[in-house]
Motif scaffolding. Structure first.
Motif, PDB file in Angstrom:
ATOM      1  N   PRO A  70       0.822  -1.208   0.000  1.00 27.46           N
ATOM      2  CA  PRO A  70       0.000   0.000   0.000  1.00 27.46           C
ATOM      3  C   PRO A  70       0.858   1.261   0.000  1.00 27.46           C
ATOM      4  O   PRO A  70       1.834   1.361   0.737  1.00 27.46           O
ATOM      5  CB  PRO A  70      -0.810  -0.132   1.294  1.00 27.46           C
ATOM      6  CG  PRO A  70      -0.922  -1.606   1.501  1.00 27.46           C
ATOM      7  CD  PRO A  70       0.408  -2.157   1.056  1.00 27.46           C
ATOM      8  N   GLY A  71       0.484   2.185  -0.857  1.00 28.18           N
ATOM      9  CA  GLY A  71       1.261   3.408  -1.033  1.00 28.18           C
ATOM     10  C   GLY A  71       2.250   3.334  -2.161  1.00 28.18           C
ATOM     11  O   GLY A  71       2.819   4.359  -2.556  1.00 28.18           O
ATOM     12  N   ASN A  72       2.465   2.121  -2.724  1.00 28.86           N
ATOM     13  CA  ASN A  72       3.462   1.943  -3.778  1.00 28.86           C
ATOM     14  C   ASN A  72       2.872   1.607  -5.141  1.00 28.86           C
ATOM     15  O   ASN A  72       3.605   1.211  -6.038  1.00 28.86           O
ATOM     16  CB  ASN A  72       4.455   0.839  -3.389  1.00 28.86           C
ATOM     17  CG  ASN A  72       5.461   1.305  -2.355  1.00 28.86           C
ATOM     18  OD1 ASN A  72       5.393   2.444  -1.894  1.00 28.86           O
ATOM     19  ND2 ASN A  72       6.367   0.440  -1.960  1.00 28.86           N
ATOM     20  N   VAL A  73       1.560   1.762  -5.307  1.00 29.63           N
ATOM     21  CA  VAL A  73       0.986   1.605  -6.642  1.00 29.63           C
ATOM     22  C   VAL A  73       1.503   2.740  -7.519  1.00 29.63           C
ATOM     23  O   VAL A  73       1.468   3.910  -7.128  1.00 29.63           O
ATOM     24  CB  VAL A  73      -0.556   1.618  -6.586  1.00 29.63           C
ATOM     25  CG1 VAL A  73      -1.160   1.698  -7.989  1.00 29.63           C
ATOM     26  CG2 VAL A  73      -1.062   0.359  -5.876  1.00 29.63           C
ATOM     27  N   HIS A  74       2.022   2.377  -8.686  1.00 33.97           N
ATOM     28  CA  HIS A  74       2.648   3.374  -9.553  1.00 33.97           C
ATOM     29  C   HIS A  74       1.594   4.201 -10.279  1.00 33.97           C
ATOM     30  O   HIS A  74       0.738   3.658 -10.975  1.00 33.97           O
ATOM     31  CB  HIS A  74       3.550   2.700 -10.587  1.00 33.97           C
ATOM     32  CG  HIS A  74       4.131   3.655 -11.587  1.00 33.97           C
ATOM     33  ND1 HIS A  74       5.033   4.635 -11.245  1.00 33.97           N
ATOM     34  CD2 HIS A  74       3.911   3.787 -12.929  1.00 33.97           C
ATOM     35  CE1 HIS A  74       5.359   5.321 -12.314  1.00 33.97           C
ATOM     36  NE2 HIS A  74       4.691   4.841 -13.357  1.00 33.97           N
ATOM     37  N   ALA A 174      -5.190   3.409  -7.582  1.00 36.28           N
ATOM     38  CA  ALA A 174      -4.415   4.478  -6.954  1.00 36.28           C
ATOM     39  C   ALA A 174      -5.087   4.951  -5.668  1.00 36.28           C
ATOM     40  O   ALA A 174      -4.434   5.151  -4.638  1.00 36.28           O
ATOM     41  CB  ALA A 174      -4.240   5.640  -7.925  1.00 36.28           C
ATOM     42  N   MET A 175      -6.412   5.110  -5.722  1.00 37.58           N
ATOM     43  CA  MET A 175      -7.154   5.557  -4.541  1.00 37.58           C
ATOM     44  C   MET A 175      -7.131   4.484  -3.459  1.00 37.58           C
ATOM     45  O   MET A 175      -6.961   4.777  -2.273  1.00 37.58           O
ATOM     46  CB  MET A 175      -8.594   5.879  -4.942  1.00 37.58           C
ATOM     47  CG  MET A 175      -9.451   6.468  -3.817  1.00 37.58           C
ATOM     48  SD  MET A 175      -8.959   8.129  -3.313  1.00 37.58           S
ATOM     49  CE  MET A 175      -8.149   7.806  -1.736  1.00 37.58           C
ATOM     50  N   LEU A 176      -7.308   3.209  -3.863  1.00 38.74           N
ATOM     51  CA  LEU A 176      -7.237   2.126  -2.882  1.00 38.74           C
ATOM     52  C   LEU A 176      -5.883   2.106  -2.186  1.00 38.74           C
ATOM     53  O   LEU A 176      -5.803   1.983  -0.957  1.00 38.74           O
ATOM     54  CB  LEU A 176      -7.474   0.783  -3.573  1.00 38.74           C
ATOM     55  CG  LEU A 176      -7.360  -0.439  -2.663  1.00 38.74           C
ATOM     56  CD1 LEU A 176      -8.548  -0.524  -1.718  1.00 38.74           C
ATOM     57  CD2 LEU A 176      -7.235  -1.724  -3.477  1.00 38.74           C
ATOM     58  N   VAL A 232     -13.834   9.704  -0.449  1.00 45.01           N
ATOM     59  CA  VAL A 232     -12.396   9.824  -0.222  1.00 45.01           C
ATOM     60  C   VAL A 232     -11.785  10.627  -1.358  1.00 45.01           C
ATOM     61  O   VAL A 232     -12.362  10.722  -2.451  1.00 45.01           O
ATOM     62  CB  VAL A 232     -11.726   8.445  -0.067  1.00 45.01           C
ATOM     63  CG1 VAL A 232     -12.101   7.792   1.246  1.00 45.01           C
ATOM     64  CG2 VAL A 232     -12.101   7.520  -1.232  1.00 45.01           C
ATOM     65  N   PHE A 233     -10.604  11.164  -1.124  1.00 48.56           N
ATOM     66  CA  PHE A 233     -10.032  12.121  -2.062  1.00 48.56           C
ATOM     67  C   PHE A 233      -8.606  11.696  -2.427  1.00 48.56           C
ATOM     68  O   PHE A 233      -7.764  11.485  -1.541  1.00 48.56           O
ATOM     69  CB  PHE A 233     -10.044  13.531  -1.471  1.00 48.56           C
ATOM     70  CG  PHE A 233     -11.437  13.992  -1.127  1.00 48.56           C
ATOM     71  CD1 PHE A 233     -12.226  14.623  -2.081  1.00 48.56           C
ATOM     72  CD2 PHE A 233     -11.970  13.765   0.149  1.00 48.56           C
ATOM     73  CE1 PHE A 233     -13.521  15.025  -1.766  1.00 48.56           C
ATOM     74  CE2 PHE A 233     -13.245  14.155   0.463  1.00 48.56           C
ATOM     75  CZ  PHE A 233     -14.029  14.793  -0.494  1.00 48.56           C
ATOM     76  N   LEU A 234      -8.358  11.587  -3.709  1.00 45.20           N
ATOM     77  CA  LEU A 234      -7.038  11.190  -4.192  1.00 45.20           C
ATOM     78  C   LEU A 234      -6.120  12.403  -4.229  1.00 45.20           C
ATOM     79  O   LEU A 234      -6.485  13.462  -4.767  1.00 45.20           O
ATOM     80  CB  LEU A 234      -7.164  10.587  -5.606  1.00 45.20           C
ATOM     81  CG  LEU A 234      -5.883  10.056  -6.229  1.00 45.20           C
ATOM     82  CD1 LEU A 234      -5.318   8.899  -5.404  1.00 45.20           C
ATOM     83  CD2 LEU A 234      -6.149   9.598  -7.662  1.00 45.20           C
ATOM     84  N   GLU A 235      -4.929  12.253  -3.654  1.00 49.40           N
ATOM     85  CA  GLU A 235      -3.941  13.330  -3.687  1.00 49.40           C
ATOM     86  C   GLU A 235      -3.369  13.428  -5.090  1.00 49.40           C
ATOM     87  O   GLU A 235      -2.747  12.476  -5.577  1.00 49.40           O
ATOM     88  CB  GLU A 235      -2.845  13.071  -2.663  1.00 49.40           C
ATOM     89  CG  GLU A 235      -3.351  13.065  -1.221  1.00 49.40           C
ATOM     90  CD  GLU A 235      -2.259  12.724  -0.228  1.00 49.40           C
ATOM     91  OE1 GLU A 235      -1.093  12.547  -0.664  1.00 49.40           O
ATOM     92  OE2 GLU A 235      -2.563  12.628   0.969  1.00 49.40           O
ATOM     93  N   LEU A 236      -3.542  14.567  -5.717  1.00 51.46           N
ATOM     94  CA  LEU A 236      -3.171  14.713  -7.131  1.00 51.46           C
ATOM     95  C   LEU A 236      -1.971  15.610  -7.342  1.00 51.46           C
ATOM     96  O   LEU A 236      -1.572  15.859  -8.476  1.00 51.46           O
ATOM     97  CB  LEU A 236      -4.378  15.270  -7.920  1.00 51.46           C
ATOM     98  CG  LEU A 236      -5.589  14.337  -7.974  1.00 51.46           C
ATOM     99  CD1 LEU A 236      -6.772  15.049  -8.603  1.00 51.46           C
ATOM    100  CD2 LEU A 236      -5.252  13.083  -8.744  1.00 51.46           C
TER     101      LEU A 236
END
Length: 237
Positions: A70-74, A174-176, A232-236
């Motif tokens: 988690p956190g490493n999805v490209h 990415a959000m997951l 939830v909100f994706l950091e962009l």
């Protein structure tokens, strides 16, 4: 010795995953049922069902295993720009039954689906017990992508994803990844490697390594609010 076990619909326990066949890769057992108790036991041991609608229930533990941290999805810069331009919204557990129906829908160059009505009902029962979860991608009021899976302690076992607009399934991953990382999950089980998973950062572990991590993290405690129905909100940036 590797061997294939036959389960009845009663209290038969799964054999150790290490006994799975090498050909077909990972086939461990046949039969049993799709009750919440059986499915929970399976995922807790690193086993999952996968079979065509007219086949008996087949249980698998493949070697190697596709995983993410988690956190490493490209997520490429171009994809982030694309997502920002689309102004998609993301939610957790707002539409589980719709997500699994969409995942079951026919796809190009694919004959049929393994996500039969029985599978859908089984995972909906898991969802109602707070064990299976969905993430949805929305364009206005239209769902354009999503995924679902099973939470086992600090491990999320991904089952399927779909998209109705380009890149919506990648956006869901990415959000997951961001959501699980924020809530201290340690592993995402993606089951079997494919080019799409590899392109967004999936790695392979041999079965022994995967099971060791599963045993380490499967009893980890996660805050209940992780799976509350929410946006939830994706950091962009």
């Amino acid at each position: 010795m590797n061997s294939l076990s036959f389960l009845d619909s009663g209290q038969d326990q799964f054999p150790p995953p290490e006994l799975a066949l090498t050909e077909p890769n990972g086939l461990l057992a046949i039969g049993g049922d799709l009750s919440v108790a059986r499915l929970s036991q399976a995922y807790y041991q690193g086993i999952f069902p996968w079979f065509n609608e007219d086949d008996p229930i087949l249980w698998w533990s493949p070697d190697p295993r596709a995983v993410f941290v988690p956190g490493n999805v490209h997520v490429s810069r171009s994809l982030l720009k694309f997502i920002k331009r689309m102004s998609w919204r993301f939610t957790i557990n707002r539409a589980f039954s719709q997500v699994i129906r969409e995942c079951a829908a026919p796809r190009a160059k694919q004959q049929g689906t393994w996500i039969s009505p029985d599978i859908q009902q089984a995972y909906l029962a898991m969802h109602l017990q707070g064990l299976a979860h969905s993430l949805e991608v929305w364009n206005g009021d239209d769902m354009v992508g999503g995924l679902y899976g099973i939470a086992v302690g600090q491990v999320f076992c991904g089952e399927s994803m779909f998209h109705r607009q380009t890149n919506a399934s990648k956006a869901a991953m990415a959000m997951l990844s961001q959501h699980l990382h924020a809530h201290h999950f340690r592993l995402i089980d993606a089951q079997i490697m494919n080019p799409h998973l590899q392109s967004i950062g999936a790695k392979t572990l041999n079965r022994r390594e995967f099971l060791a991590l599963l045993h380490q993290f499967r009893d980890g405690v996660i805050a209940k609010e992780c799976w509350h129905r929410q946006e939830v909100f994706l950091e962009l940036d």
